[in-house]
Design a protein around this motif. Sequence first.
Motif, mmCIF file in Angstrom:
data_model
loop_
_atom_site.group_PDB
_atom_site.id
_atom_site.type_symbol
_atom_site.label_atom_id
_atom_site.label_comp_id
_atom_site.label_asym_id
_atom_site.label_seq_id
_atom_site.Cartn_x
_atom_site.Cartn_y
_atom_site.Cartn_z
ATOM 1 N N ALA A 296 0.851 -1.308 0.051
ATOM 2 C CA ALA A 296 -0.052 0.048 -0.020
ATOM 3 C C ALA A 296 0.655 1.385 -0.070
ATOM 4 C CB ALA A 296 -1.046 -0.205 1.317
ATOM 5 N N ALA A 297 2.190 1.225 0.175
ATOM 6 C CA ALA A 297 3.045 2.457 0.371
ATOM 7 C C ALA A 297 3.860 2.672 -1.191
ATOM 8 C CB ALA A 297 4.151 1.935 1.247
ATOM 9 N N ASP A 298 3.995 3.865 -1.179
ATOM 10 C CA ASP A 298 4.589 4.428 -2.305
ATOM 11 C C ASP A 298 6.056 4.161 -2.257
ATOM 12 O OD1 ASP A 298 2.255 5.775 -3.145
ATOM 13 O OD2 ASP A 298 3.012 7.782 -3.202
ATOM 14 N N THR A 299 6.765 4.128 -1.164
ATOM 15 C CA THR A 299 8.057 3.675 -0.822
ATOM 16 C C THR A 299 8.350 3.127 0.302
ATOM 17 O OG1 THR A 299 8.579 5.732 -2.197
ATOM 18 C CG2 THR A 299 10.447 4.882 -1.329
ATOM 19 N N VAL A 300 9.451 2.360 0.650
ATOM 20 C CA VAL A 300 9.769 1.530 1.939
ATOM 21 C C VAL A 300 11.119 1.984 2.170
ATOM 22 C CG1 VAL A 300 9.817 -0.343 3.060
ATOM 23 C CG2 VAL A 300 7.951 -0.210 1.374
ATOM 24 N N VAL A 301 11.443 2.214 3.336
ATOM 25 C CA VAL A 301 12.569 2.355 3.758
ATOM 26 C C VAL A 301 12.930 1.423 5.065
ATOM 27 C CG1 VAL A 301 14.727 3.742 4.706
ATOM 28 C CG2 VAL A 301 12.974 4.807 3.080
ATOM 29 N N ALA A 302 13.749 0.395 5.070
ATOM 30 C CA ALA A 302 13.665 -0.735 6.127
ATOM 31 C C ALA A 302 15.086 -1.300 6.525
ATOM 32 C CB ALA A 302 12.797 -1.588 5.562
ATOM 33 N N THR A 303 14.987 -1.494 7.820
ATOM 34 C CA THR A 303 16.026 -2.130 8.242
ATOM 35 C C THR A 303 16.211 -3.712 8.338
ATOM 36 O OG1 THR A 303 16.111 -0.306 9.811
ATOM 37 C CG2 THR A 303 17.769 -2.103 10.319
ATOM 38 N N ALA A 324 23.694 -5.741 7.840
ATOM 39 C CA ALA A 324 24.578 -6.797 7.439
ATOM 40 C C ALA A 324 24.767 -7.184 5.895
ATOM 41 C CB ALA A 324 24.151 -8.410 7.973
ATOM 42 N N VAL A 325 25.610 -7.753 5.224
ATOM 43 C CA VAL A 325 25.782 -8.050 3.984
ATOM 44 C C VAL A 325 24.509 -8.731 3.263
ATOM 45 C CG1 VAL A 325 28.337 -7.973 3.935
ATOM 46 C CG2 VAL A 325 27.131 -10.170 4.344
ATOM 47 N N LYS A 326 23.686 -9.449 4.011
ATOM 48 C CA LYS A 326 22.618 -10.209 3.363
ATOM 49 C C LYS A 326 21.766 -8.999 2.866
ATOM 50 C CE LYS A 326 20.260 -10.581 7.906
ATOM 51 N NZ LYS A 326 19.615 -11.662 8.856
ATOM 52 N N SER A 327 21.559 -7.921 3.452
ATOM 53 C CA SER A 327 20.498 -7.109 3.006
ATOM 54 C C SER A 327 21.248 -6.337 1.608
ATOM 55 C CB SER A 327 20.384 -5.798 3.982
ATOM 56 O OG SER A 327 19.815 -6.104 4.929
ATOM 57 N N ASP A 328 22.645 -6.327 1.628
ATOM 58 C CA ASP A 328 23.130 -5.822 0.309
ATOM 59 C C ASP A 328 22.747 -6.709 -0.545
ATOM 60 O OD1 ASP A 328 24.118 -3.652 1.755
ATOM 61 O OD2 ASP A 328 25.766 -4.423 2.275
ATOM 62 N N ALA A 329 23.035 -8.146 -0.513
ATOM 63 C CA ALA A 329 22.895 -9.099 -1.565
ATOM 64 C C ALA A 329 21.328 -9.348 -1.965
ATOM 65 C CB ALA A 329 23.277 -10.469 -0.972
ATOM 66 N N LEU A 330 20.664 -8.898 -1.069
ATOM 67 C CA LEU A 330 19.205 -8.946 -1.471
ATOM 68 C C LEU A 330 18.732 -7.943 -2.282
ATOM 69 C CD1 LEU A 330 16.039 -10.131 -0.984
ATOM 70 C CD2 LEU A 330 16.115 -8.710 0.984
ATOM 71 N N MET A 331 19.156 -6.590 -2.150
ATOM 72 C CA MET A 331 18.912 -5.546 -2.803
ATOM 73 C C MET A 331 19.654 -5.815 -4.256
ATOM 74 S SD MET A 331 17.045 -3.494 -1.134
ATOM 75 C CE MET A 331 17.246 -1.792 -1.545
ATOM 76 N N ALA A 332 21.031 -6.293 -4.126
ATOM 77 C CA ALA A 332 21.565 -6.727 -5.492
ATOM 78 C C ALA A 332 20.602 -7.603 -6.472
ATOM 79 C CB ALA A 332 22.948 -7.039 -5.315
ATOM 80 N N MET A 334 17.713 -8.031 -6.592
ATOM 81 C CA MET A 334 16.440 -7.302 -7.050
ATOM 82 C C MET A 334 16.439 -6.212 -7.812
ATOM 83 S SD MET A 334 14.300 -9.998 -6.079
ATOM 84 C CE MET A 334 12.805 -9.122 -6.165
ATOM 85 N N GLY A 335 17.813 -5.712 -8.170
ATOM 86 C CA GLY A 335 18.283 -4.729 -9.006
ATOM 87 C C GLY A 335 18.019 -3.570 -8.317
ATOM 88 N N LEU A 336 18.222 -3.411 -6.990
ATOM 89 C CA LEU A 336 18.209 -1.918 -6.099
ATOM 90 C C LEU A 336 19.414 -1.773 -5.447
ATOM 91 C CD1 LEU A 336 15.007 -2.780 -6.678
ATOM 92 C CD2 LEU A 336 14.681 -1.096 -4.889
ATOM 93 N N ASP A 337 20.507 -2.320 -5.876
ATOM 94 C CA ASP A 337 21.871 -2.268 -5.151
ATOM 95 C C ASP A 337 22.288 -0.929 -4.812
ATOM 96 O OD1 ASP A 337 22.097 -3.130 -7.883
ATOM 97 O OD2 ASP A 337 24.060 -2.785 -7.708
ATOM 98 N N ALA A 338 21.893 0.071 -5.608
ATOM 99 C CA ALA A 338 22.210 1.201 -5.492
ATOM 100 C C ALA A 338 21.757 2.088 -4.231
ATOM 101 C CB ALA A 338 22.043 2.247 -6.745
ATOM 102 N N PHE A 339 20.715 1.521 -3.660
ATOM 103 C CA PHE A 339 19.697 1.949 -2.638
ATOM 104 C C PHE A 339 19.943 1.358 -1.381
ATOM 105 C CE2 PHE A 339 17.838 2.903 -6.679
ATOM 106 C CZ PHE A 339 18.064 4.528 -6.646
ATOM 107 N N CYS A 340 21.358 1.368 -0.799
ATOM 108 C CA CYS A 340 21.737 0.778 0.604
ATOM 109 C C CYS A 340 22.174 1.805 1.208
ATOM 110 C CB CYS A 340 22.623 -0.402 0.378
ATOM 111 S SG CYS A 340 21.783 -1.980 -0.515
#
Length: 405
Positions: A296-303, A324-332, A334-340
Amino acid sequence: MTAARVGVFGLLGSGNLGNDGSLEAVLGYLRAEHPEAVVDALCGGPEVVTARYGIPATRLHWYRGEYRTASRAGAIAAKGLGKLVDAVRTAAWVRRHEVVIVPGMGVLEATLPLRPWGFPYSLFLLCASGRLLRTRVALVGVGADRISDRPTRALVRWSARLAAYRSYRDALSRDAMRAMGVDTARDEVYPDLAFALPAPPASPPSGTPGGVCVGVMAFHGGNDDRARAEEIHRRYLDGVTRFVRALVADGRPVRLLTGDACDAPVVAAILDAVNSPLVTAAEAASLADLLKETAAADTVVATRYHNLVCALKAGTPALALSYAVKSDALMARMGLDAFCHPAREVDADRLLEQFRALEKRSAELRRTLTERNRATARQLDDQFTALTAALFPAAEHHHVYREAR
């Protein structure tokens, strides 16, 4: 054919929504593809698991004060006795099953404060019992990281070696286990199990700036940060609070999300500090609830890792406060690695710049997430096929779980 007796194991029903989401995904797989299986759990919150998922459950630890600090002689003795009793209890439980599944979770990592005689010891008892009693133990889609503490590293390494099946939720986890001396030649990497949960209907973008979900965490650093834990927490809380205050100044509604019961004080502190009707707190009881919130959100910022999983699964552009690096790996993935952004050093001004850059690319990133989620579904289909081949080789198998999702 005799019904297979399948156990699920872990800190399930204990308040961590990500852990429970992984359990829900595995139960969905078992019910769709192995409906004859008789399933029960050895877990942290048996009452919750039975009430929510309808399976019998046994308490993981004999000593009920396992996760309370023991300072008195009686409590220390009881905790020590509990370790011995748990060895017998775990073996007796394992013996009743043909298969035991550890569903996802970061069971091979120590990115948050962890003592070797806590869950690492419990996992070792499980895997050792499985090997001795010829019960197949499967670590399915688990997270791992290099561990510096020697006793914890030894328990984690031997747990992995003794398991009959291993798969990981990212390549970094597999690499970490290889670096710690585990032969990973036959181990595969698949997306996090929570991506197998049903996706909520997507909310079309409104065209005007709308709600922002901010996922917070009782973050105090990792296992090696105990001396700086309070300093790290204060800096994290101050940075996130300043960021939320900036969103409110722009007139943006903010919805605070959590992923574990221990996060509640952080929510309360932000609500008190910002003191605006634009800031509200979600009362999510499951990953399904978090999926609805993030959709339902436009954007999410999460830890928290599984707050990010929910946002990405829902197709909502997200920015990771990475602890942790697991978050960076997840973002990469899914194509959002620039947003960490580092959770240990939250810079509210820099975070706001990244947030605005994310929103400018929102339409493009939503398309990217749609494509990545399709690929993720196919990969998880392969995960469940491999799991059936490894754990249920004699079953007459018709693969229907993907359609069920």
